[in-house]
Write an enzyme that holds these catalytic residues in place. Structure first.
Site, PDB file in Angstrom:
ATOM      1  N   GLY A  46      39.502  43.070  34.356  1.00  0.00           N
ATOM      2  CA  GLY A  46      40.275  44.110  35.026  1.00  0.00           C
ATOM      3  C   GLY A  46      39.647  44.444  36.359  1.00  0.00           C
ATOM      4  O   GLY A  46      38.441  44.248  36.549  1.00  0.00           O
ATOM      5  N   GLN A  51      38.024  49.463  43.621  1.00  0.00           N
ATOM      6  CA  GLN A  51      36.909  48.508  43.561  1.00  0.00           C
ATOM      7  C   GLN A  51      36.967  47.473  44.690  1.00  0.00           C
ATOM      8  O   GLN A  51      36.001  46.740  44.907  1.00  0.00           O
ATOM      9  CB  GLN A  51      36.891  47.782  42.209  1.00  0.00           C
ATOM     10  CG  GLN A  51      36.510  48.693  41.057  1.00  0.00           C
ATOM     11  CD  GLN A  51      36.475  47.934  39.755  1.00  0.00           C
ATOM     12  OE1 GLN A  51      37.510  47.687  39.148  1.00  0.00           O
ATOM     13  NE2 GLN A  51      35.279  47.533  39.326  1.00  0.00           N
ATOM     14  N   CYS A  88      30.849  46.953  33.882  1.00  0.00           N
ATOM     15  CA  CYS A  88      31.738  47.199  35.023  1.00  0.00           C
ATOM     16  C   CYS A  88      31.334  46.284  36.179  1.00  0.00           C
ATOM     17  O   CYS A  88      30.146  46.171  36.482  1.00  0.00           O
ATOM     18  CB  CYS A  88      31.624  48.663  35.455  1.00  0.00           C
ATOM     19  SG  CYS A  88      32.587  49.081  36.918  1.00  0.00           S
ATOM     20  N   LEU A  89      32.300  45.651  36.805  1.00  0.00           N
ATOM     21  CA  LEU A  89      31.994  44.774  37.941  1.00  0.00           C
ATOM     22  C   LEU A  89      31.352  45.537  39.091  1.00  0.00           C
ATOM     23  O   LEU A  89      30.684  44.942  39.924  1.00  0.00           O
ATOM     24  CB  LEU A  89      33.268  44.069  38.442  1.00  0.00           C
ATOM     25  CG  LEU A  89      33.905  43.037  37.501  1.00  0.00           C
ATOM     26  CD1 LEU A  89      35.170  42.467  38.123  1.00  0.00           C
ATOM     27  CD2 LEU A  89      32.922  41.925  37.175  1.00  0.00           C
ATOM     28  N   HIS A 130      39.273  52.329  31.231  1.00  0.00           N
ATOM     29  CA  HIS A 130      38.214  52.052  32.203  1.00  0.00           C
ATOM     30  C   HIS A 130      38.801  51.973  33.622  1.00  0.00           C
ATOM     31  O   HIS A 130      38.283  52.559  34.561  1.00  0.00           O
ATOM     32  CB  HIS A 130      37.517  50.737  31.822  1.00  0.00           C
ATOM     33  CG  HIS A 130      36.404  50.335  32.731  1.00  0.00           C
ATOM     34  ND1 HIS A 130      35.085  50.372  32.366  1.00  0.00           N
ATOM     35  CD2 HIS A 130      36.420  49.897  34.017  1.00  0.00           C
ATOM     36  CE1 HIS A 130      34.327  49.981  33.384  1.00  0.00           C
ATOM     37  NE2 HIS A 130      35.120  49.674  34.401  1.00  0.00           N
ATOM     38  N   GLU A 131      39.911  51.246  33.753  1.00  0.00           N
ATOM     39  CA  GLU A 131      40.527  51.085  35.085  1.00  0.00           C
ATOM     40  C   GLU A 131      41.072  52.417  35.597  1.00  0.00           C
ATOM     41  O   GLU A 131      40.986  52.731  36.779  1.00  0.00           O
ATOM     42  CB  GLU A 131      41.643  50.041  35.038  1.00  0.00           C
ATOM     43  CG  GLU A 131      41.202  48.641  34.645  1.00  0.00           C
ATOM     44  CD  GLU A 131      40.008  48.154  35.419  1.00  0.00           C
ATOM     45  OE1 GLU A 131      39.816  48.559  36.581  1.00  0.00           O
ATOM     46  OE2 GLU A 131      39.226  47.384  34.841  1.00  0.00           O
ATOM     47  N   HIS A 134      38.523  54.476  37.193  1.00  0.00           N
ATOM     48  CA  HIS A 134      38.273  54.103  38.596  1.00  0.00           C
ATOM     49  C   HIS A 134      39.251  54.817  39.532  1.00  0.00           C
ATOM     50  O   HIS A 134      38.887  55.207  40.639  1.00  0.00           O
ATOM     51  CB  HIS A 134      38.399  52.589  38.788  1.00  0.00           C
ATOM     52  CG  HIS A 134      37.171  51.818  38.394  1.00  0.00           C
ATOM     53  ND1 HIS A 134      35.937  52.071  38.938  1.00  0.00           N
ATOM     54  CD2 HIS A 134      36.991  50.798  37.517  1.00  0.00           C
ATOM     55  CE1 HIS A 134      35.050  51.239  38.406  1.00  0.00           C
ATOM     56  NE2 HIS A 134      35.666  50.458  37.543  1.00  0.00           N
TER      57      HIS A 134
HETATM   58 ZN    ZN Z   1      34.767  49.136  36.368  1.00  0.00          ZN
END
Ligand code: ZN
Length: 181
Positions: A46, A51, A88-89, A130-131, A134
């Site tokens: 995702g 991000q 998380c990226l 999670h998204e 963000h």
């Molecule tokens: Zn994340």
């Protein structure tokens, strides 16, 4: 290769509350294509607009059934509880056991502007939550205990001082290798 740079912890855009998408134009569709490419390249399952530096309420995802995009998502209901080792990226190579509702019911729009309703559970529900965090400027670190957060910030500061996270080893023992949004 994707031309988008995934922002990491410390970038102020990750702390901003994103704005509703009011105009679903070709620019957003094109950005979503680039975001999907960047997500696969990372790799992750995702990626939310903030991000990649865009403060608007949409994200892309693929939890194994092909890529999707959700615009202006809202959780209508949630229930249950589930702890999972989540990464998380934007906080690369770190992960923590995070408790979230197991099931959610959400409303959103697709890229054509159609309203979609989705009932999700387990990994899919976690990914969406999670998204959506963000989009509200919330990050995994906000779920940690003070001690965990201090430790994480120390690691992230060290990495920033070294100027690169690419070659660093994961300093926290992660119980399972996981790439996530
Ligand atoms: Zn994340």
């Amino acid at each position: 290769m994707s031309s988008l740079r995934i922002r990491v912890y410390g970038d102020p855009v990750l702390r901003r509350v994103s704005e509703e998408v009011t105009d679903l134009d070709g620019k957003i569709a094109m950005l979503c294509e680039q975001m999907i490419a960047a997500m696969y390249e990372a790799p992750g399952i995702g990626l939310a607009a903030p991000q990649v530096g865009v403060s608007q309420r949409f994200f892309v995802y693929d939890f194994g059934e092909g890529p999707g995009v959700l615009v202006n998502p809202d959780i209508v209901e949630s229930d249950g509880e589930w702890s999972y080792n989540e990464g998380c990226l934007s906080v690369p190579e770190l992960a923590w056991e995070i408790v979230r509702p197991r099931r959610i019911y959400l409303k959103a729009h697709d890229l054509e502007g159609n309203e979609v309703t989705i009932e999700a559970e387990d990994l899919q529900a976690r990914l969406f939550q999670h998204e959506m965090d963000h989009l509200n400027g919330k990050m995994l670190l906000d779920y940690l205990t003070d001690e965990q957060r201090r430790e994480a910030k120390g690691i992230l500061r060290q990495r920033a001082m070294r100027g690169s996270s690419a070659s660093s080893k994961p300093p926290i023992a992660v119980s399972q290798k996981l790439t996530f949004p």
